[in-house]
Design an enzyme around this catalytic site. Structure first.
Site, short mmCIF file in Angstrom:
data_model
loop_
_atom_site.label_atom_id
_atom_site.label_comp_id
_atom_site.label_asym_id
_atom_site.label_seq_id
_atom_site.Cartn_x
_atom_site.Cartn_y
_atom_site.Cartn_z
CB ILE A 163 -1.03 0.04 1.15
CG1 ILE A 163 -0.35 -0.05 2.51
CG2 ILE A 163 -2.07 -1.05 0.97
CD1 ILE A 163 -1.27 0.29 3.66
CG HIS B 28 7.55 -8.64 4.29
ND1 HIS B 28 7.85 -8.61 5.63
CD2 HIS B 28 7.84 -7.42 3.81
CE1 HIS B 28 8.32 -7.41 5.96
NE2 HIS B 28 8.33 -6.66 4.86
#
Length: 134
Positions: A30, A94
């Site tokens: 985002i 991640h």
């Protein structure tokens, strides 16, 4: 306590999903460096450091990320897809996959793009469609 990424993978927090499997989940960052900047995570392992994953999870995550990167490459005009594993801001392993046209595109110090929800949805949809073709 579940990490924000675990909550995203479980659907408890909304995300712009790009791809998923039983063990892995990919969604748009985002705060992207570029359109198509995607995060790839293991679903069921809350480990904050990629090199502490068991071998099976590590190999599966890399294989899943490769397929997602190929989909990004097909959906987003770029020369390559760059890979970064930083993991300092969220304590959940991640992988960042970032479409690149130059090496400077992978500079996390630069200003992040500001995209509308419609732009995020469109990008996620394009990558997801390419992922399904692979």
């Amino acid at each position: 306590m579940a990490t924000v990424f675990t909550k995203i993978a479980k659907g408890e927090i909304p995300s712009y999903k790009v791809a998923e499997s039983e063990d892995f989940y990919a969604f748009l960052d985002i705060n992207p460096l570029a359109q198509g900047h995607t995060l790839v995570i293991p679903r069921n392992v809350e480990n904050d450091y990629i090199f502490r994953l068991d071998d099976g999870t590590y190999m599966g995550l890399c294989a899943f990320a490769k397929k997602v990167a190929l989909a990004i490459e097909r959906a987003i005009p770029c020369k390559r897809v760059g890979v970064a594993v930083l993991g300092m801001e969220v304590p959940h392993t991640h992988i960042h996959l970032v479409p690149l046209n130059s090496e400077s595109d992978l500079d996390f110090r630069k200003k992040k793009l500001e995209l509308s929800p419609e732009e995020f949805k469109s990008i996620a949809s394009k990558i997801a469609a390419e992922y399904e073709k692979l």
